[in-house]
Design an enzyme around this catalytic site. Sequence first.
Site, short mmCIF file in Angstrom:
data_model
loop_
_atom_site.label_atom_id
_atom_site.label_comp_id
_atom_site.label_asym_id
_atom_site.label_seq_id
_atom_site.Cartn_x
_atom_site.Cartn_y
_atom_site.Cartn_z
CG HIS A 40 -3.32 4.98 -5.87
ND1 HIS A 40 -4.64 5.28 -5.72
CD2 HIS A 40 -2.75 5.21 -4.66
CE1 HIS A 40 -4.86 5.68 -4.47
NE2 HIS A 40 -3.72 5.66 -3.82
CB VAL A 77 -0.99 0.04 1.20
CG1 VAL A 77 -1.74 -1.28 1.34
CG2 VAL A 77 -0.31 0.41 2.50
N1 APR Z 1 10.18 -0.91 8.30
C1 APR Z 1 9.03 -0.80 8.99
N2 APR Z 1 8.39 0.37 9.17
C2 APR Z 1 8.94 1.47 8.65
C3 APR Z 1 10.15 1.44 7.92
C4 APR Z 1 10.78 0.18 7.74
N3 APR Z 1 11.91 0.05 7.06
N4 APR Z 1 10.43 2.70 7.53
C5 APR Z 1 9.44 3.50 7.99
N5 APR Z 1 8.55 2.76 8.68
C6 APR Z 1 7.34 3.19 9.39
C7 APR Z 1 7.49 4.53 10.09
O1 APR Z 1 8.26 4.41 11.28
C8 APR Z 1 6.03 4.90 10.37
O2 APR Z 1 5.58 4.45 11.62
O3 APR Z 1 6.26 3.41 8.50
C9 APR Z 1 5.27 4.17 9.24
C10 APR Z 1 4.55 5.11 8.30
O4 APR Z 1 3.51 5.67 9.02
P1 APR Z 1 2.91 7.12 8.74
O5 APR Z 1 4.00 8.11 8.65
O6 APR Z 1 1.80 7.33 9.72
O7 APR Z 1 2.29 7.00 7.26
P2 APR Z 1 0.90 6.27 6.85
O8 APR Z 1 -0.17 7.28 6.81
O9 APR Z 1 0.73 5.06 7.68
O10 APR Z 1 1.21 5.87 5.35
C11 APR Z 1 2.08 4.81 5.02
O11 APR Z 1 0.92 4.38 2.96
O12 APR Z 1 -0.74 5.62 1.90
C12 APR Z 1 0.62 5.29 1.94
O13 APR Z 1 1.66 7.27 1.05
C13 APR Z 1 1.44 6.52 2.23
O14 APR Z 1 3.56 5.54 1.74
C14 APR Z 1 2.69 5.92 2.78
C15 APR Z 1 2.20 4.67 3.51
#
Ligand code: APR
Length: 316
Positions: free
Chosen positions: A182, A125
């Site tokens: 998308h 996603v």
């Molecule tokens: N492994 C695991 N988690 C990770 C890693 C990694 N290598 N790198 C970053 N993360 C985590 C971050 O620490 C954070 O908690 O991914 C999470 C992303 O969360 P948010 O910033 O709240 O973003 P979110 O709204 O969840 O969106 C995630 O989905 O819709 C798409 O464009 C959006 O790419 C984005 C993704």
Amino acid sequence: MGKKVTVVGAGFYGSTTAQRLAEYDIFETVVITDIVEGKPAGLALDLNQSRPVEGFETKLVGVTTGPNGEGYEAIEGSDVVVITAGLARKPGMSRMDLLETNAKIVRQVSENVAKYAPNAVVIVVSNPLDEMTALAQIATQFPKNRVLGQAGMLDTARFTNFVAEALSVPVKSVRTLTLGSHGDTMVPVPSKSTVNGKPLRDVMPAEQIEELVVKTRNGGAEVVALLKTGSAYYAPSAAAARMAKAVAEDSGDVMPVCAWVDGEYGISGVYLGVEAEIGAEGVKRVVETELDADELAALKEAAEAVRAKQGDVASM
Ligand code: APR
């Protein structure tokens, strides 16, 4: 043995997806991981304490993972892995602005998923969606049917909601469809959209349909502009969780998803938004539906646009 699903990334999208999956009460375990110390464990603890109230038995497990794959043992045996890791957009950004940053994250996550959950179906996603889905397949080396992306269900849900609101009818009476990417080359399909079984074009003027098509294409950006600190997650997580459920239950449900297209619509060798039958092996088959000439042309245009970008991610 009961089913196990992992959600990688415990941000807004990941935590709401984990919650929905747990509340279905069809999994034995929902694992949620993140690189942030303590966050996934805290969320799991909190969600587990909602079990007596919501009445589900699924157990949540939260694990922090390290840069060298530390902690990934927790995902072993997962039937499905939903990858939500990566940055979300801020106001003014396009999904494509996230390409390089999220490519690094999705590649690292995918390699660990391949190592620790080699039989899982992967649902991506992270954005930009079509490119991150292609990259996850390259990095896992999984068969293409076992890697798919979530976008079409969300875009379709947005389109359906806008149509229902505009006509003041229940959302249940509206069916819409969106294909393509998308992003800018999203292809809403009015010819396959209906209201109470009647063609959308018979109950709504062409200009209004076009207005809602544009609104759908900008559906994510509109939310980002209002939230200011991140992107949408309630509708996105609803869509991703339904896809994971279809895999876990081997339902055979037909859903609009980002899937590998190999000859359908005269398009080959690209991950693209199409309708597909979803089951235990991921995509059982891509379902080709009849499109108007202009819709088909738009879908082919979308395929070429994402093909160019998907070529770039191989080296990221
Ligand atoms: N492994 C695991 N988690 C990770 C890693 C990694 N290598 N790198 C970053 N993360 C985590 C971050 O620490 C954070 O908690 O991914 C999470 C992303 O969360 P948010 O910033 O709240 O973003 P979110 O709204 O969840 O969106 C995630 O989905 O819709 C798409 O464009 C959006 O790419 C984005 C993704």
